[in-house]
Design an enzyme around this catalytic site. Structure first.
Site, short mmCIF file in Angstrom:
data_model
loop_
_atom_site.label_atom_id
_atom_site.label_comp_id
_atom_site.label_asym_id
_atom_site.label_seq_id
_atom_site.Cartn_x
_atom_site.Cartn_y
_atom_site.Cartn_z
N TYR A 143 0.82 -1.22 0.00
CA TYR A 143 0.00 0.00 0.00
C TYR A 143 0.85 1.26 0.00
CZ TYR A 143 -4.04 -2.98 1.10
OH TYR A 143 -5.02 -3.93 1.06
N LYS A 193 3.23 -15.57 2.99
CA LYS A 193 3.11 -16.38 1.78
C LYS A 193 4.54 -16.73 1.38
CE LYS A 193 0.62 -18.11 -1.63
NZ LYS A 193 -0.29 -19.26 -1.41
N ASP A 225 -3.36 -18.22 2.66
CA ASP A 225 -4.55 -18.90 2.13
C ASP A 225 -5.12 -19.86 3.17
OD1 ASP A 225 -2.07 -19.99 1.67
OD2 ASP A 225 -2.59 -21.00 -0.18
N ASP A 249 -5.29 -6.40 6.06
CA ASP A 249 -6.48 -5.66 5.64
C ASP A 249 -7.61 -6.64 5.33
OD1 ASP A 249 -8.17 -3.71 4.71
OD2 ASP A 249 -7.09 -3.32 2.85
N ASP A 253 -10.97 -8.04 8.12
CA ASP A 253 -12.39 -7.93 7.78
C ASP A 253 -13.08 -9.28 7.88
OD1 ASP A 253 -12.34 -5.23 7.35
OD2 ASP A 253 -13.32 -5.32 5.39
#
Ligand code: NAD
Length: 358
Positions: A143, A193, A225, A249, A253
């Protein structure tokens, strides 16, 4: 103690929920012998309306002069993407986090006992309980990396977003996670990852080095994952989950959804020196603004986090959380969490009931 607190009420339901949280602060002050000095700070769409920009000059300095910052929410259709960046509320939100050096975002995902029915997962999964803390790196990664957009000869437009992490950035968020775990159930799950990304391989090696420094904390690596899957299969297995900005992020959620309502979840953003910033995870909810319908609990629980993490006052935090649980156990509900057949109460009444319990 006397605490100086910056209040960023913001837009939409922001002022309504912050007002109730301030009431709760005052009730806690009365019970535990603290006083508060409140400093109103203008930020967001309301600042654009008042002074022409969403992040007025001197905002960070005003906040730095306080012990903590409480934010309601900012944004709304009035200040949409057709406006220049300096007038958009989201610009102000990113700027304040960056300027205060708030690199760690803490988001608890707790299924409150009285709200077990709101959990969308299988009953037997919900019954095991959910009480995890998502620790997201907030000021690095993709980001904040370099972006590029260029024309190629044969493939049309092409874009890149760079994901970069330094050892120093990983170590400081990692330490936060281990320290937090020591205050909780002493388990850290580090999400990456590493089977694909170089940044993740660095992330993992730094985390392994830290894990040796915290032998009393159980440590595991989890691929992102797999983590997404485990959060809906068996979220009760997690205590502290630490991860980089973009993974955090998305996963935070997901974690908040499994606990039921957006109106119940607080968050904290903290750095090393500047005051921490405490805010509900929800937005400014323009659809219900000014109607006494907003649930103030997420903001009130953000105040509990403020006591726990900025002021190191666990008893005050416990008192707020217990008051919220008691009011929910008595069956009081704002419209967003009211089960069919239950007559909901308003924002102000919910605040009053929680204050009364404190
Ligand atoms: P939102 O969280 O504001 O609302 C989503 C839905 O949840 C709406 O139906 C709303 O009524 C409901 N809701 C949210 N909070 C509630 C509460 N406390 N009590 C009861 N119901 C509640 O998300 P959105 O609609 O996507 O965004 C609205 C605005 O908020 C946008 O401008 C967005 O950019 C902004 N936003 C701000 C923040 C922030 O300030 N940190 C975060 C997210 C979104």
């Amino acid at each position: 103690m006397n605490y100086k607190i910056a209040l960023i009420k913001g837009d939409g339901i922001g002022p309504e929920v912050v007002n109730e949280a301030v009431g709760v602060l005052e009730a806690v002050g009365e019970k535990f012998g603290h006083t508060f000095e409140f400093v109103d700070v203008l930020l967001g769409g309301c600042a654009t309306d008042a002074v022409g920009k969403s992040y007025p000059d001197g905002t960070a300095e005003k906040c730095r002069a306080c012990d903590a910052v409480l934010l309601g929410a900012v944004g709304g259709p009035k200040w949409g993407s057709d406006k220049p960046p300096e007038q958009r509320p989201e610009t102000a939100l990113l700027a304040i986090r960056k300027d205060l050096g708030l690199y760690a975002n803490l988001r608890p995902a707790t299924l409150r006992p009285a709200m077990a029915d709101a959990c969308p997962l299988k009953k037997e999964t919900a019954e095991k309980g959910i009480d995890l803390m998502m620790v997201r790196e907030l000021t690095g990664g993709i980001y904040f990396g370099k972006r590029d957009r260029y024309q190629t000869e044969d493939r049309g437009l092409e874009c890149t977003d760079l994901m970069a992490y330094s050892e120093q950035e990983i170590e400081r968020i990692g330490r936060r996670a281990f320290e937090l775990a020591r205050l909780r159930r002493k388990k850290v799950s580090s999400v990456d990852k590493a089977n694909v990304l170089e940044t993740s391989r660095l992330w993992r090696s730094v985390m392994h080095r830290l894990a040796e420094e915290y032998p009393d904390v159980q440590y595991e690596d989890v691929l992102v994952d797999n983590c997404a899957m485990q959060l809906v299969r068996d979220p009760g297995q997690f205590d502290v989950v630490v991860t980089e900005n973009m993974f955090g992020d998305i996963l935070s959620d997901e974690a908040s959804m499994v606990t039921g309502s957006i109106g119940l979840l607080p968050s904290a953003s903290i750095g090393d020196t500047a005051p921490g910033l405490y805010e509900p995870i929800h937005g400014s909810a323009p659809d219900i603004a000014g109607q006494d319908k907003a649930n103030p609990i997420a903001t009130i629980l953000s105040v509990a986090m403020m006591f726990r993490y900025s002021f190191q006052r666990a008893a005050e935090a416990d008192a707020i959380e217990a008051a919220v649980d008691a009011v929910l156990a008595e069956g009081w509900r704002t419209p967003d969490i009211a089960e069919p057949g239950v007559t909901p109460i308003g924002t102000k009444e919910m605040g009053r009931l929680i204050r009364a319990h404190i």
